[in-house]
Design a protein around this motif. Structure first.
Motif, PDB file in Angstrom:
ATOM      1  N   VAL A   1       0.836  -1.202   0.000  1.00 38.64           N
ATOM      2  CA  VAL A   1       0.000   0.000   0.000  1.00 38.64           C
ATOM      3  C   VAL A   1       0.872   1.254   0.000  1.00 38.64           C
ATOM      4  CG1 VAL A   1      -1.901   1.202   1.151  1.00 38.64           C
ATOM      5  CG2 VAL A   1      -1.672  -1.275   1.416  1.00 38.64           C
ATOM      6  N   LEU A   2       0.670   2.094  -1.004  1.00 41.44           N
ATOM      7  CA  LEU A   2       1.369   3.383  -1.022  1.00 41.44           C
ATOM      8  C   LEU A   2       0.573   4.337  -0.130  1.00 41.44           C
ATOM      9  CD1 LEU A   2       3.722   5.023  -2.240  1.00 41.44           C
ATOM     10  CD2 LEU A   2       2.223   5.608  -4.160  1.00 41.44           C
ATOM     11  N   LEU A   3       1.134   4.606   1.052  1.00 41.99           N
ATOM     12  CA  LEU A   3       0.393   5.401   2.046  1.00 41.99           C
ATOM     13  C   LEU A   3       0.563   6.895   1.813  1.00 41.99           C
ATOM     14  CD1 LEU A   3       1.360   3.350   5.244  1.00 41.99           C
ATOM     15  CD2 LEU A   3      -0.885   3.409   4.143  1.00 41.99           C
ATOM     16  N   LYS A   4       1.712   7.251   1.255  1.00 43.24           N
ATOM     17  CA  LYS A   4       2.006   8.676   1.097  1.00 43.24           C
ATOM     18  C   LYS A   4       2.976   8.813  -0.064  1.00 43.24           C
ATOM     19  CE  LYS A   4       4.194  12.431   3.637  1.00 43.24           C
ATOM     20  NZ  LYS A   4       4.734  12.906   4.906  1.00 43.24           N
ATOM     21  N   ASN A   5       2.822   9.848  -0.869  1.00 47.12           N
ATOM     22  CA  ASN A   5       3.811  10.064  -1.932  1.00 47.12           C
ATOM     23  C   ASN A   5       3.897  11.538  -2.295  1.00 47.12           C
ATOM     24  OD1 ASN A   5       5.755   9.539  -3.780  1.00 47.12           O
ATOM     25  ND2 ASN A   5       4.400   8.639  -5.321  1.00 47.12           N
TER      26      ASN A   5
ATOM     27  N   GLU B   1       5.635   9.912  10.533  1.00 43.64           N
ATOM     28  CA  GLU B   1       5.037  10.032   9.181  1.00 43.64           C
ATOM     29  C   GLU B   1       5.426  11.337   8.493  1.00 43.64           C
ATOM     30  OE1 GLU B   1       2.158  11.686   6.481  1.00 43.64           O
ATOM     31  OE2 GLU B   1       2.159  12.213   8.618  1.00 43.64           O
ATOM     32  N   PRO B   2       5.412  12.490   9.203  1.00 42.27           N
ATOM     33  CA  PRO B   2       5.749  13.736   8.503  1.00 42.27           C
ATOM     34  C   PRO B   2       7.194  13.780   8.003  1.00 42.27           C
ATOM     35  CG  PRO B   2       4.760  14.163  10.663  1.00 42.27           C
ATOM     36  CD  PRO B   2       5.049  12.713  10.593  1.00 42.27           C
ATOM     37  N   LEU B   3       8.033  12.893   8.532  1.00 44.14           N
ATOM     38  CA  LEU B   3       9.442  12.934   8.141  1.00 44.14           C
ATOM     39  C   LEU B   3       9.706  12.220   6.810  1.00 44.14           C
ATOM     40  CD1 LEU B   3      10.964  12.151  11.648  1.00 44.14           C
ATOM     41  CD2 LEU B   3      10.457  14.378  10.648  1.00 44.14           C
ATOM     42  N   PHE B   4       8.744  11.460   6.369  1.00 42.88           N
ATOM     43  CA  PHE B   4       8.925  10.733   5.099  1.00 42.88           C
ATOM     44  C   PHE B   4       8.334  11.524   3.934  1.00 42.88           C
ATOM     45  CE2 PHE B   4       9.013   7.150   8.115  1.00 42.88           C
ATOM     46  CZ  PHE B   4      10.197   6.551   7.704  1.00 42.88           C
ATOM     47  N   ASP B   5       9.015  11.460   2.811  1.00 45.48           N
ATOM     48  CA  ASP B   5       8.437  12.032   1.594  1.00 45.48           C
ATOM     49  C   ASP B   5       7.461  11.050   0.969  1.00 45.48           C
ATOM     50  OD1 ASP B   5       9.944  14.615   1.210  1.00 45.48           O
ATOM     51  OD2 ASP B   5      11.539  13.185   1.645  1.00 45.48           O
ATOM     52  N   SER B   6       7.823   9.786   1.038  1.00 46.44           N
ATOM     53  CA  SER B   6       6.935   8.751   0.511  1.00 46.44           C
ATOM     54  C   SER B   6       6.991   7.564   1.460  1.00 46.44           C
ATOM     55  CB  SER B   6       7.383   8.305  -0.885  1.00 46.44           C
ATOM     56  OG  SER B   6       7.408   9.419  -1.754  1.00 46.44           O
ATOM     57  N   LEU B   7       5.887   6.829   1.502  1.00 47.39           N
ATOM     58  CA  LEU B   7       5.821   5.717   2.444  1.00 47.39           C
ATOM     59  C   LEU B   7       5.091   4.546   1.792  1.00 47.39           C
ATOM     60  CD1 LEU B   7       6.545   5.039   5.352  1.00 47.39           C
ATOM     61  CD2 LEU B   7       4.453   6.189   6.100  1.00 47.39           C
ATOM     62  N   LEU B   8       5.794   3.435   1.682  1.00 47.45           N
ATOM     63  CA  LEU B   8       5.221   2.232   1.064  1.00 47.45           C
ATOM     64  C   LEU B   8       5.135   1.134   2.121  1.00 47.45           C
ATOM     65  CD1 LEU B   8       4.372   0.876  -1.699  1.00 47.45           C
ATOM     66  CD2 LEU B   8       6.721   0.028  -1.824  1.00 47.45           C
ATOM     67  N   LEU B   9       3.924   0.645   2.337  1.00 51.25           N
ATOM     68  CA  LEU B   9       3.701  -0.421   3.316  1.00 51.25           C
ATOM     69  C   LEU B   9       3.746  -1.754   2.583  1.00 51.25           C
ATOM     70  CD1 LEU B   9       2.534  -1.690   5.963  1.00 51.25           C
ATOM     71  CD2 LEU B   9       0.267  -1.030   5.134  1.00 51.25           C
ATOM     72  N   VAL B  10       4.690  -2.623   2.957  1.00 46.51           N
ATOM     73  CA  VAL B  10       4.814  -3.903   2.239  1.00 46.51           C
ATOM     74  C   VAL B  10       4.464  -5.095   3.134  1.00 46.51           C
ATOM     75  CG1 VAL B  10       6.510  -2.928   0.672  1.00 46.51           C
ATOM     76  CG2 VAL B  10       7.309  -4.188   2.667  1.00 46.51           C
ATOM     77  N   TRP B  11       4.044  -4.840   4.365  1.00 45.32           N
ATOM     78  CA  TRP B  11       3.648  -5.887   5.322  1.00 45.32           C
ATOM     79  C   TRP B  11       4.790  -6.900   5.447  1.00 45.32           C
ATOM     80  CZ3 TRP B  11      -0.650  -4.359   7.762  1.00 45.32           C
ATOM     81  CH2 TRP B  11      -1.605  -3.620   7.081  1.00 45.32           C
TER      82      TRP B  11
END
Ligand code: NOJ
Length: 733
Positions: free
Chosen positions: A371-375, A534-544
């Motif tokens: 899941v791409l949570l943030k980009n 979370e605010p420190l990431f530019d993008s966040l991918l959840l791969v479980w």
């Protein structure tokens, strides 16, 4: 064998032989073994005259040769020659380990999930297994509970679709017996095990009838409609009565209401645990209560074995024992074991396990369940960028998750490094561990050596930290892998704190300070509380836990070879105090947005937002999708809706379409908004498609407190939700 012959066999059985059929033991007690044990190993105190080869079943032996030898012994050393059943904790793959179920569910590609289940069934079958202990269909809304990873998540609709796909994938068309290359499913844990109070493992469960009928029982019911052959009881107390001794639950609901005539297995030692529950005075009463509740197999205790010989002097108990034994024999017959006791064991093995097709399916499922949570544009990575891959999952193969240890092998896993090297020039990549995945190898018992061997020595923490910063400084973009290690979720891994350990937070902060774009790749078995980082990431991918092909699938996503499309199957809270928090909440009389009350007296916290950090259904893509309703009609059976969906972007991409309903007022308060349909769609750049969504009216009914079904009349609003864009249509029922 026809029923008449089976009856004759049954009638030949002595009481001792019948009781033996109801016993299920961990394989380590029957064959010399390195079997994974999932409960307190204790002196079982089995009766000394018990012929171990006569017992009905063993579980968790996954070694083909051992099973073959054991079945030979069963046939040679027992007068009635009744083949033994071989079951196992195969939860999301046998050797081809797929992403964990919580991940898979978010793909909304139920055909792909069924295909993965078919592969799991085939690999299990080819290793001589008859039954696998999955799918887990416990609805979960509390990420403190460690077993959320095994389940399809918080949502009723999603869990029902998952249940159907997995059960049919495992069992195939079993109208005339379980076909070759398939196994019988054992759904679990009936019922409500996913809702322990405070998220604490094995704790009490209290669910109102409206929650049970409308939510928690639904996924199991879907699996029963798909003809699952076995059900496993749960450890928990449900509304004051332990599930394993719960006559109402297992007889009135499971057997009579849902029409289940298959085999009910207790969970590990759950029959004996009726005593510490305070529900049975002693083991004798425990045996009686479990049998009265319809439990056919006593897993891993000597309670049936020791107590039934005396209890069956009561003809009522003798009749119940007969019922249980008959069901077990029928199951063996349905599996064709009387015709071929070596089912799956008499075939050549080579080449059929971990096939190219299995691996390709696993890659697809990784791509479709991350899941791409943030980009903010840091993903996908660009080919000219120098990438520093920091964190232990750059190279670790321990990406399979807790349950895979039963039959899977981390050695089969492809690391992220290997995956990235497929897509990115080696000179553009640097790797640094950043922090130790494990701080120490103490306390892992028998797993210690294996983990240490696979993970390598524990290195000085400061040195790892410094190396990471050096690598980051020399790169254009930083990819940080972080999250949980595999023993932090799964059975017996409840947590009160869901934040990241300090060593990870410190590293994230320091990497942010380098000023380089920061991409997070999150490995976890449960939603974590990421509010601080979370605010420190530019993008966040959840791969479980992505399974053995994680390295390839995740690398494909990071580099844009494929585009993420999954949606969160479980809400990520902002803080633990919001739990339970989930999408399909019921309305309150004082919703936060209501205008008629002053600010204070509405449903809210004074120290936290009502909103989660990432809500159920969150999921971005690299493309831009847009959808709108075209028409909607209500027929006798269904609501039929036509819609158009367009990929506005410049890349071929998948998307998971969600359709939610806000329903008319009803006699029971219903969720403000809940998912009722979905579709997995692939569109080329700029492609537009017209699609249909059929929502059976059965999906719109609700149950009252007595369990009767109703369909409320009035206006229903349907929401088409495609990657963040929403469209609405209202229809009257
Ligand atoms: C206990 C677990 O609750 C259950 O899911 C598993 O199938 C059994 N142990 C057997 O290992």
């Amino acid at each position: 064998m026809d029923t008449k012959e089976l009856r004759k066999l049954f009638e030949r059985l002595t009481i001792r032989e019948k009781i033996a059929q109801t016993i299920q033991l961990n394989g380590s007690l029957v064959v010399e073994n390195d079997v994974m044990n999932t409960g307190p190993m204790q002196e079982l105190g089995l009766p000394s005259d018990l012929n171990l080869y006569e017992i009905g079943s063993i579980y968790n032996v996954n070694d083909f040769e051992k099973l073959k030898r054991l079945q030979e012994q069963v046939l040679n050393k027992t007068p009635q020659q009744i083949p033994m059943l071989f079951m196992s904790d195969v939860i999301y793959g046998f050797r081809t380990i797929f992403p964990i179920p919580l991940a898979q569910a978010g793909s909304y590609d139920f055909d792909l999930i069924r295909k993965a289940a078919e592969i799991t069934a085939k690999e299990s079958y080819l290793n001589g297994l008859h039954i696998i202990f999955s799918p887990v269909l416990d609805l979960v809304r509390d990420p403190r509970w460690g077993r959320v990873m095994e389940s399809p998540g918080e949502d009723v609709y999603t869990a029902k679709q998952f249940a159907k796909s997995v059960v049919t994938g495992y069992q195939g068309d079993c109208s005339k017996g379980v076909p070759e290359n398939h196994v019988a499913a054992c759904i679990k844990h009936f019922a409500g095990y996913g809702a322990p109070e405070a998220g604490r493992e094995y704790n009490t469960v209290d669910l109102s009838n409206q929650r049970l009928f409308n939510e928690y029982l639904q996924p199991y019911q879907a699996a029963l409609e798909a003809q699952t052959m076995l059900v496993m009881t749960a450890f928990n107390v449900l509304n004051g009565v332990p599930a394993t001794g719960n006559k109402w639950l297992n007889r009135a609901i499971l057997r009579e209401r849902f029409g289940f005539d298959g085999v009910l297995v207790s969970d590990y030692a759950a029959v004996k645990e009726l005593v510490p529950h305070g529900f049975a005075a002693d083991e004798k009463e425990a045996a009686q209560k479990a049998l009265e509740a319809g439990v056919d197999f006593d897993m891993m205790t000597s309670v049936y074995a020791k107590q039934l010989p005396e209890l069956v002097n009561d003809p009522k108990i003798a009749a119940l024992l007969d019922e249980a034994v008959w069901r077990i024999l029928e199951l063996k017959n349905h599996l064709g074991l009387f015709e071929n006791p070596y089912r799956g064991l008499d075939l050549p093995q080579t080449g059929e396990i971990l096939t190219e097709e299995a691996k390709a399916t696993a890659v697809k499922l990784v791509e479709k369940s991350s899941v791409l949570l943030k980009n903010n544009g840091a993903l996908p990575l660009q080919s000219e960028q120098k990438v520093a891959v920091i964190g232990p999952y750059g190279e670790s193969r321990l990406t399979l998750g807790f349950w895979a240890s039963v039959s899977g092998k981390p050695q089969d896993a492809i690391s992220l490094k290997e995956g990235l090297l497929n897509n990115v020039a080696a000179e553009k990549l640097t790797f640094a561990r950043g922090y130790n995945l494990f701080d120490s190898y103490d306390g892992f018992g028998p797993l210690k050596q294996g983990i240490e061997r696979l993970n390598g020595p524990i290195e000085p923490a400061e040195q790892l930290f410094e190396e990471a910063l050096t690598a980051a400084a020399a790169a254009d973009v930083v990819v940080l892998t972080f999250g949980e290690q595999f023993l932090e979720s799964g059975e017996g891994a409840s947590k009160a704190k869901l934040g990241l350990p300090e060593k990870q937070v410190r590293l994230i902060r320091a990497l942010k300070e380098t000023g380089k774009p920061l991409v997070g790749v999150l490995y976890t078995g449960r939603p974590l509380v990421l509010t601080e980082v979370e605010p420190l990431f530019d993008s966040l991918l959840l791969v479980w836990y992505p399974g053995i092909m994680g390295g390839i699938g995740v690398a494909n996503l990071l580099t844009g070879k494929s585009s993420p499309s999954a949606r969160l199957s479980m809400t990520f809270p902002r803080s633990e105090g919001q739990i339970p928090i989930y999408g399909a909440q019921l309305s309150t009389g004082r919703p936060l947005a209501s205008s008629s009350h002053s600010d204070r007296f509405v449903s809210k916290y004074i120290d936290e937002s009502n909103e989660p950090l990432f809500k159920f259904g969150t999921g971005l893509t690299y493309a831009e999708f847009e959808g709108r309703w075209l028409t909607g009609v209500v027929t006798e059976q269904a609501v039929e809706l036509d819609y158009r969906v367009k990929n506005q972007g410049a890349l071929t991409a998948d998307t998971a379409v969600h359709v939610y309903v806000k329903q008319a007022p009803a006699a029971i308060v219903r969720p403000v908004k809940r998912l009722v349909a979905s579709a997995a769609v692939t569109l080329e750049a700029q492609e537009e498609k017209q699609l249909k969504s059929q929502i059976p009216l059965a999906e719109l009914i609700f149950y009252d407190n007595e369990g009767n079904q109703h369909l409320a009349t009035g206006d229903y609003q349907f929401i088409l939700d495609i990657g963040g864009t929403e469209d609405f249509i209202t229809l009257s029922l």
